[in-house]
Design an enzyme around this catalytic site. Structure first.
Site, PDB file in Angstrom:
ATOM      1  N   ASP A   1       0.857  -1.487   0.302  1.00  0.00           N
ATOM      2  CA  ASP A   1      -0.088  -0.667  -0.226  1.00  0.00           C
ATOM      3  C   ASP A   1       0.720   0.911   0.283  1.00  0.00           C
ATOM      4  O   ASP A   1       1.937   0.974   0.416  1.00  0.00           O
ATOM      5  CB  ASP A   1      -0.798   0.269   1.096  1.00  0.00           C
TER       6      ASP A   1
ATOM      7  N   ASP B   1       1.036   4.178   2.005  1.00  0.00           N
ATOM      8  CA  ASP B   1       1.048   4.586   3.318  1.00  0.00           C
ATOM      9  C   ASP B   1       1.243   6.157   3.931  1.00  0.00           C
ATOM     10  O   ASP B   1       2.526   6.555   3.549  1.00  0.00           O
ATOM     11  CB  ASP B   1       0.976   3.989   4.531  1.00  0.00           C
TER      12      ASP B   1
END
Length: 215
Positions: A138, A140
């Site tokens: 991901d 972040d």
């Protein structure tokens, strides 16, 4: 009394402090990358305290890269043994090791809010030079909120970018009380949201958080 360090702050331990950590957590000393962490100049991240933490010590985390098991290691350190602290890196500074397919999204995010900061795999790869990023990583991020008026523009911008991004956009909008996962803030003003602060998690309304109210 010194203010507690904010969650996601990056700190560096003294040599003596890290030796004390290894003595306090002898099971970690057998992991070479952990034993040499402070000597290599690598940072630790401030995390929320848990019941098992020793009172009076600063709760810290150390996520290992996938090549070393991707473990999330929790340690604690005396404040006197923290020799440097800084906010997590700006996204603009951390972007270099990102996959090429991420860069158009990163450019849009920086146009939306240049002060955006990075944590997670991208930040750790930038800060340590170790291989944290993978095909399933991901992105972040931390988006500092300066006013409630800014919130709607920021949230709609993030949502629009997230729809077209090749990775999952995760992270928190941050204010005086702490951070709230950005998707939680896309509801109505009376909706309850969870605020992650330095001492733990509290509940408030969307409107109260965006107004900068601290409980």
């Amino acid at each position: 009394m010194l203010e507690p360090l904010a969650r996601h702050s990056m700190v560096k331990a003294s040599t003596a402090g890290w030796a004390a950590v290894m003595n306090r957590y002898p099971e970690l000393a057998s992991e070479p990358i952990v034993a040499s962490w402070a000597h290599a100049g690598r940072p630790l991240v401030v995390r929320r305290p848990v019941c098992s933490d020793t009172a009076g010590l600063v709760p810290l985390g150390l996520p290992l890269p996938p090549t070393h098991g991707k473990r999330r290691i929790a340690v604690s350190l005396a404040a006197i043994d923290i020799v440097a602290s800084a906010p997590p890196p700006l996204l603009a500074d951390a972007a270099t090791p990102a996959p090429a397919s991420w860069h158009p999204t990163i450019d849009k995010l920086l146009t939306l809010l240049p002060e955006t900061r990075s944590y997670g795999s991208l930040a750790w790869q930038h800060l340590t030079g170790l291989p944290y990023l993978s095909d399933s990583s991901d992105l972040d991020l931390l988006w500092p909120l300066s006013s409630a008026k800014q919130a709607e523009f920021l949230l709609s911008g993030i949502a629009g970018i997230a729809k077209q991004a090749p990775m999952r956009l995760d992270g928190e909008i941050t204010g005086p009380a702490g951070g709230v996962q950005w998707r939680e803030l896309c509801g109505a003003d009376e909706d309850e949201v969870l605020v992650k602060g330095p001492a733990g998690v509290t509940a408030t309304t969307r409107a109260a958080f965006l107004a900068g109210q601290v409980s």
